[in-house]
Motif scaffolding. Structure first.
Motif, PDB file in Angstrom:
ATOM      1  N   UNK A 412      85.658   5.483  58.504  1.00 55.40           N
ATOM      2  CA  UNK A 412      85.083   4.197  58.869  1.00 55.40           C
ATOM      3  C   UNK A 412      83.803   3.931  58.081  1.00 55.40           C
ATOM      4  N   UNK A 413      83.154   4.989  57.620  1.00 61.11           N
ATOM      5  CA  UNK A 413      81.935   4.827  56.842  1.00 61.11           C
ATOM      6  C   UNK A 413      82.150   4.164  55.495  1.00 61.11           C
ATOM      7  N   UNK A 414      83.394   4.030  55.072  1.00 58.72           N
ATOM      8  CA  UNK A 414      83.676   3.327  53.824  1.00 58.72           C
ATOM      9  C   UNK A 414      83.458   1.825  53.945  1.00 58.72           C
ATOM     10  N   UNK A 415      83.414   1.312  55.162  1.00 58.92           N
ATOM     11  CA  UNK A 415      83.350  -0.140  55.376  1.00 58.92           C
ATOM     12  C   UNK A 415      81.903  -0.606  55.327  1.00 58.92           C
ATOM     13  N   UNK A 416      81.345  -0.594  54.151  1.00 60.19           N
ATOM     14  CA  UNK A 416      79.919  -0.879  53.984  1.00 60.19           C
ATOM     15  C   UNK A 416      79.535  -2.300  54.349  1.00 60.19           C
ATOM     16  N   UNK A 417      80.514  -3.210  54.379  1.00 56.28           N
ATOM     17  CA  UNK A 417      80.201  -4.608  54.676  1.00 56.28           C
ATOM     18  C   UNK A 417      80.198  -4.921  56.167  1.00 56.28           C
TER      19      UNK A 417
END
Length: 566
Positions: A412-417
């Motif tokens: 989930x940490x990939x969803x920077x936006x």
């Protein structure tokens, strides 16, 4: 300035206390475009303007005039095609049917003007052969409560864009002119069934009947439109399974009705669909994994229905909605847990750039285009809030109250936006992922009422936009990170965790209260380990997990079909 043809002084702080002098004979003037909107004029301005008989496009909106505007002053402008008087008071007598409107008038804006009765100059719209070029009627945010005459009162007019939003219209919706491209009639009190005649309006592209009291079934012609908004009515039955191949629909919003049944599988024919909202109905279905075949879907709103079963794909891989920016599935009856790779393919939410999404835009020379503005309800900063223009800046996940178990996927940490993340009221276990430190745009985080353990990652204290945090009623322990955004939260955001200490709680920790300046070594190692895992799922993902990373993903824009004027 006899050769000047275009003058735009709008949106300044200009004032005219006296009057402007214009020679009685202005035939030598060439001025056609005059834009004076959003200024502070209080003096006698209109009579001089009425002498500029070459004018074709006039914007006098929001002028702070101290007296009502008499429409009859514009009768001398024989070539007038565009007139915007929004935000001014209009003389009631000048709205009578014997007032003169130039035959050339194509666009008229009267939003809001405090008009309480439908203008007689427009009431007999079935005789618009006398006004053959009137294309746009905008009466947003006034006090109209009805049309006089039958439901055919509009049918013979030539209006292309009809904007009746935020008035007090009651009764049945009139039958639309065959020429109409755009209808905004939301936020009124229309009742009865949606007239089936809309299915015979081949030019109609945008249909907004939201926030009314319509009853009955949804018409069978949804594929005919680009935008359909029927939100917050009293419609019944199921969503028609009638979407044909290459249907042009981009927005379908039927939230807050009394719909039942399942999602129609013919939605797979809607390759242009970007926004789908069916929240707060009685739809009973499994999670629609099959919608991932839609190449442009950016928002999927399923909350408060009777969806059931797992929300993980059958083979426990990534979810697969590559362009998705908003997923709201709260208050349903889902089960299971989320695999570690669940969020790997959400490249749109990895991209920090927002898209373009707006209602309408005026352009020079009086031309304009209409774009649609979606509304959804999200649990945001602890409240149920309606959000508009959501695809301009918004990336959100709301999984609250869906009975999910297991650990929160580190991916989930990939969803920077992400702007809002709500995982509350579930049965999540394990620790809060360290990858939460990558949420550089996060404003609202709710992890309350789960079974999370361990410490709160120090990285949360570094998120400068984080305005709301709630981790209450878990099994967390240790010192609360002492960043400004964390210590400014109320105590209730951390209560129900017997092992937590430090501000804003009264329980002080035995060790120093000084805020850590960087991640502890073990946290850095764990983030690096996850980066290595991410590489195994696809090339380039290693770049998505540190603050200095550069994400290689497609820039997505939401650009709704423009309804242009000739």
């Amino acid at each position: 300035m006899p050769y000047l043809s275009y003058l735009d002084l709008s949106e300044n702080y200009l004032t005219v206390a006296g009057s402007i002098e214009v020679p009685n004979s202005s035939t030598s003037y060439r001025l056609q475009f005059l834009f004076l909107g959003n200024n502070l004029f209080t003096g006698k301005l209109l009579e001089p303007i009425s002498k500029l008989i070459t004018l074709t496009n006039v914007d006098l909106s929001f002028l702070n005039m101290s007296y009502p505007i008499d429409l009859r002053l514009f009768s001398s402008l024989k070539s007038l095609s565009y007139l915007d008087l929004s935000g001014n008071s209009i003389s009631p007598t000048s709205l009578s049917s014997d007032s003169y409107i130039p035959l050339t008038l194509g666009t008229l804006f009267l939003r809001p003007c405090g008009i309480r009765e439908f203008p007689n100059i427009l009431k007999t719209l079935h005789n618009l052969e006398d006004l053959p070029r009137l294309r746009t009627v905008d009466m947003f945010d006034n006090y109209f409560n009805g049309f006089q005459g039958s439901t055919d009162v509009l049918v013979n007019s030539s209006v292309k864009i009809l904007i009746l939003d935020s008035n007090r219209f009651q009764g049945s919706l009139p039958h639309l002119p065959h020429s109409t491209n755009v209808l905004f009639a939301g936020a009124n009190s229309f009742t009865g069934e949606i007239p089936l005649s809309i299915c015979n309006r081949s030019s109609l592209s945008i249909l907004d009947l939201s926030y009314n009291n319509f009853t009955g079934l949804i018409p069978q012609c949804l594929s005919n439109f680009t935008v359909v908004d029927l939100r917050k009515n009293n419609l019944e039955g199921s969503i028609p399974d009638v979407f044909y191949a290459d249907a042009s629909i981009q927005t379908l919003n039927v939230g807050y009705n009394q719909l039942t049944g399942k999602l129609p599988k013919s939605l797979l024919n809607c390759s242009s669909l970007m926004f789908l909202s069916v929240d707060n109905n009685r739809i009973q279905d499994t999670f629609p994994f099959w919608l991932k075949a839609l190449p442009n879907l950016q928002a999927l709103i399923l909350g408060s229905n009777k969806f059931y079963g797992p929300i993980s794909p059958p083979h426990q891989g990534p979810l697969g909605f590559s362009e998705l920016r908003i997923l709201e599935i709260s208050d349903n009856q889902f089960t299971g847990n989320l695999p570690p790779s669940y969020f790997l393919n959400w490249k749109s939410s990895m991209n920090e750039d927002g898209g373009l999404y707006m209602l309408y835009e005026k352009r020079p020379y009086g031309l304009f285009s209409y774009r649609y503005m979606d509304h959804i309800d999200l649990k945001y900063k602890g409240l149920h809030m309606e959000q508009a223009n959501v695809l301009t800046f918004y990336s959100a996940i709301d999984f609250s109250g869906i009975k999910i178990q297991g650990q929160i996927p580190e991916s989930i940490g990939l969803l920077k936006a992400l702007v809002a993340l709500n995982l509350s009221n579930n049965s999540f276990t394990g620790s809060i992922p360290l990858s939460f430190a990558n949420f550089v745009k996060l404003e609202s985080l709710d992890l309350s009422r789960n079974q999370l353990s361990g410490t709160i990652p120090n990285g949360l204290g570094t998120l400068s936009f984080l305005a709301y945090v709630n981790v209450s009623h878990n099994q967390l322990k240790g010192e609360i990170p002492q960043g400004t955004q964390i210590t400014g939260q109320p105590k209730s955001s951390f209560e129900g965790n017997a092992g937590l200490c430090g501000l804003p709680l009264e329980e002080r920790c035995f060790e120093t209260d000084a805020p850590p300046t960087q991640l502890p070594k073990e946290e850095e190692e764990e983030v690096l380990n996850w980066k290595a895992v991410a590489v195994g799922y696809g090339p380039g993902l290693i770049l998505g997990l540190t603050i200095a990373q550069v994400i290689a993903s497609c820039k997505t824009e939401w650009l709704v079909k423009i309804i242009g004027l000739d």
